[in-house]
Design a protein around this motif. Structure first.
Motif, PDB file in Angstrom:
ATOM      1  N   PRO A   1       1.127  -1.260   0.173  1.00 40.27           N
ATOM      2  CA  PRO A   1      -0.107  -0.215  -0.201  1.00 40.27           C
ATOM      3  C   PRO A   1       0.815   1.160   0.372  1.00 40.27           C
ATOM      4  O   PRO A   1       1.846   1.373   1.150  1.00 40.27           O
ATOM      5  CB  PRO A   1      -0.402  -0.071   1.175  1.00 40.27           C
ATOM      6  N   GLY A   2       0.711   2.174  -0.708  1.00 39.60           N
ATOM      7  CA  GLY A   2       1.478   3.394  -0.954  1.00 39.60           C
ATOM      8  C   GLY A   2       1.992   3.180  -2.092  1.00 39.60           C
ATOM      9  O   GLY A   2       2.978   4.881  -2.160  1.00 39.60           O
TER      10      GLY A   2
ATOM     11  N   GLU B   1       1.531   5.272  -5.096  1.00 36.86           N
ATOM     12  CA  GLU B   1       1.132   6.492  -5.255  1.00 36.86           C
ATOM     13  C   GLU B   1       2.273   7.383  -5.106  1.00 36.86           C
ATOM     14  O   GLU B   1       2.902   8.268  -5.915  1.00 36.86           O
ATOM     15  CB  GLU B   1       0.561   6.894  -3.685  1.00 36.86           C
ATOM     16  N   VAL B   2       3.998   6.480  -4.049  1.00 35.59           N
ATOM     17  CA  VAL B   2       5.420   7.348  -4.318  1.00 35.59           C
ATOM     18  C   VAL B   2       6.135   7.146  -5.825  1.00 35.59           C
ATOM     19  O   VAL B   2       6.109   8.267  -5.865  1.00 35.59           O
ATOM     20  CB  VAL B   2       5.749   6.640  -2.908  1.00 35.59           C
TER      21      VAL B   2
ATOM     22  N   GLU C   1       3.174  11.661   3.022  1.00 35.02           N
ATOM     23  CA  GLU C   1       2.423  11.797   2.731  1.00 35.02           C
ATOM     24  C   GLU C   1       1.171  11.289   2.522  1.00 35.02           C
ATOM     25  O   GLU C   1      -0.039  10.625   2.430  1.00 35.02           O
ATOM     26  CB  GLU C   1       1.605  13.407   2.222  1.00 35.02           C
ATOM     27  N   ARG C   2       1.966  10.759   0.667  1.00 34.58           N
ATOM     28  CA  ARG C   2       0.712   9.810   0.727  1.00 34.58           C
ATOM     29  C   ARG C   2       1.326   8.447   1.037  1.00 34.58           C
ATOM     30  O   ARG C   2       0.479   7.797   0.588  1.00 34.58           O
ATOM     31  CB  ARG C   2       2.164  10.149  -1.185  1.00 34.58           C
ATOM     32  N   MET C   3       2.261   7.975   1.512  1.00 42.27           N
ATOM     33  CA  MET C   3       2.114   7.163   2.305  1.00 42.27           C
ATOM     34  C   MET C   3       1.059   7.230   3.500  1.00 42.27           C
ATOM     35  O   MET C   3       0.254   5.847   3.244  1.00 42.27           O
ATOM     36  CB  MET C   3       3.493   6.662   2.651  1.00 42.27           C
ATOM     37  N   ALA C   4       0.750   7.850   4.253  1.00 39.17           N
ATOM     38  CA  ALA C   4       0.220   8.095   5.154  1.00 39.17           C
ATOM     39  C   ALA C   4      -1.407   8.098   4.724  1.00 39.17           C
ATOM     40  O   ALA C   4      -2.440   7.227   5.398  1.00 39.17           O
ATOM     41  CB  ALA C   4       0.270   9.292   5.653  1.00 39.17           C
ATOM     42  N   SER C   5      -2.143   8.523   3.495  1.00 43.86           N
ATOM     43  CA  SER C   5      -3.244   8.294   2.459  1.00 43.86           C
ATOM     44  C   SER C   5      -3.596   7.340   2.463  1.00 43.86           C
ATOM     45  O   SER C   5      -5.156   6.730   2.731  1.00 43.86           O
ATOM     46  CB  SER C   5      -2.915   9.756   1.068  1.00 43.86           C
ATOM     47  N   CYS C   6      -2.698   6.758   2.022  1.00 44.13           N
ATOM     48  CA  CYS C   6      -2.620   4.811   1.945  1.00 44.13           C
ATOM     49  C   CYS C   6      -2.935   4.271   3.764  1.00 44.13           C
ATOM     50  O   CYS C   6      -2.755   2.879   3.943  1.00 44.13           O
ATOM     51  CB  CYS C   6      -1.767   4.385   1.072  1.00 44.13           C
TER      52      CYS C   6
ATOM     53  N   ILE D   1      -0.476   4.032   5.608  1.00 45.95           N
ATOM     54  CA  ILE D   1       0.867   3.589   5.967  1.00 45.95           C
ATOM     55  C   ILE D   1       1.583   4.579   6.801  1.00 45.95           C
ATOM     56  O   ILE D   1       2.208   5.269   6.007  1.00 45.95           O
ATOM     57  CB  ILE D   1       1.907   3.128   5.360  1.00 45.95           C
TER      58      ILE D   1
END
Length: 87
Positions: free
Chosen positions: A12-13, A16-17, A62-67, A69
């Protein structure tokens, strides 16, 4: 670019990254983002000042957090000396 598309759905994420590679014009100094080694570490190669590097790191976190993580960013300098031997 060879193995990352196959690994991206497994973490996950990650997709996005890695999408930052298609958005380099939005992040001054960003050369590219990749999986580092076998994973789970991601690496961004950058040029530019400290503020630009920090912005790229924040975008990755932030992209990881949006998933869902939790991640952290480390801003490290390249070793320009190479191996040295002290006798």
């Amino acid at each position: 670019r060879l193995h990352q598309p196959y690994r991206a759905p497994l973490a996950p994420g990650l997709s996005e990254v890695l999408a930052l590679n298609d958005q380099t014009s939005q992040y001054p100094g960003l050369l590219g983002v990749a999986i580092s080694g076998a994973g789970s570490t991601l690496i961004a190669f950058t040029l530019g000042d400290q503020a630009a590097r920090e912005a790229i790191g924040r975008a990755m976190v932030e992209r990881m957090a949006s998933c869902g993580i939790s991640a952290k960013s480390l801003n490290l300098e390249v070793d320009r000396c190479g191996r040295t031997i002290n006798t």
